[in-house]
Design a protein around this motif. Structure first.
Motif, PDB file in Angstrom:
ATOM      1  N   VAL A  34       0.852  -1.184   0.000  1.00  0.00           N
ATOM      2  CA  VAL A  34       0.000   0.000   0.000  1.00  0.00           C
ATOM      3  C   VAL A  34       0.892   1.239   0.000  1.00  0.00           C
ATOM      4  N   GLU A  35       0.702   2.071  -1.007  1.00  0.00           N
ATOM      5  CA  GLU A  35       1.507   3.280  -1.136  1.00  0.00           C
ATOM      6  C   GLU A  35       1.130   4.323  -0.089  1.00  0.00           C
ATOM      7  N   ASN A  36       2.125   5.097   0.305  1.00  0.00           N
ATOM      8  CA  ASN A  36       1.955   6.172   1.283  1.00  0.00           C
ATOM      9  C   ASN A  36       1.403   5.667   2.610  1.00  0.00           C
ATOM     10  N   ALA A  37       1.897   4.516   3.035  1.00  0.00           N
ATOM     11  CA  ALA A  37       1.456   3.926   4.296  1.00  0.00           C
ATOM     12  C   ALA A  37       2.666   3.395   5.054  1.00  0.00           C
ATOM     13  N   GLY A  38       2.573   3.459   6.366  1.00  0.00           N
ATOM     14  CA  GLY A  38       3.658   3.003   7.219  1.00  0.00           C
ATOM     15  C   GLY A  38       3.421   1.596   7.746  1.00  0.00           C
ATOM     16  N   HIS A  39       3.902   1.351   8.966  1.00  0.00           N
ATOM     17  CA  HIS A  39       3.853   0.024   9.575  1.00  0.00           C
ATOM     18  C   HIS A  39       2.421  -0.450   9.834  1.00  0.00           C
ATOM     19  N   SER A  40       1.510   0.454  10.023  1.00  0.00           N
ATOM     20  CA  SER A  40       0.086   0.121  10.206  1.00  0.00           C
ATOM     21  C   SER A  40      -0.682   0.734   9.045  1.00  0.00           C
TER      22      SER A  40
END
Length: 57
Positions: A34-40
Motif C-alpha cells: 500500500v503506497e503512502n502507508a507506514g507500519h500500520s
C-alpha cells in the motif's frame, strides 16, 4: 488457507521486499503493498486496506 499480507511501502521496521521474501514461504499467499502507508497501513490508507480485505473475503 489463503493469506493476504497488506504492507505499507513506508514501513520503518521492515521494507516490503524483506516482508515479501518471508511471506513467500506460505503457499497460498498474496502480498499487497500500500503506497503512502507506514507500519500500520490500515491507519494511513483506510479505504485501500478495507478494499483489499473485502476482496479477499
Amino acid at each position: 488457507m489463503p493469506v493476504r499480507f497488506i504492507w505499507g511501502d513506508r514501513d520503518v521496521f521492515e521494507r516490503p521486499v524483506t516482508g515479501m521474501r518471508k511471506a513467500s514461504a506460505i503457499q497460498d499467499m498474496r502480498f499487497e503493498v500500500v503506497e503512502n502507508a507506514g507500519h500500520s497501513p490500515w491507519l494511513d490508507q483506510r479505504e485501500r486496506c478495507a478494499d483489499l480485505a473485502a476482496a479477499m473475503l
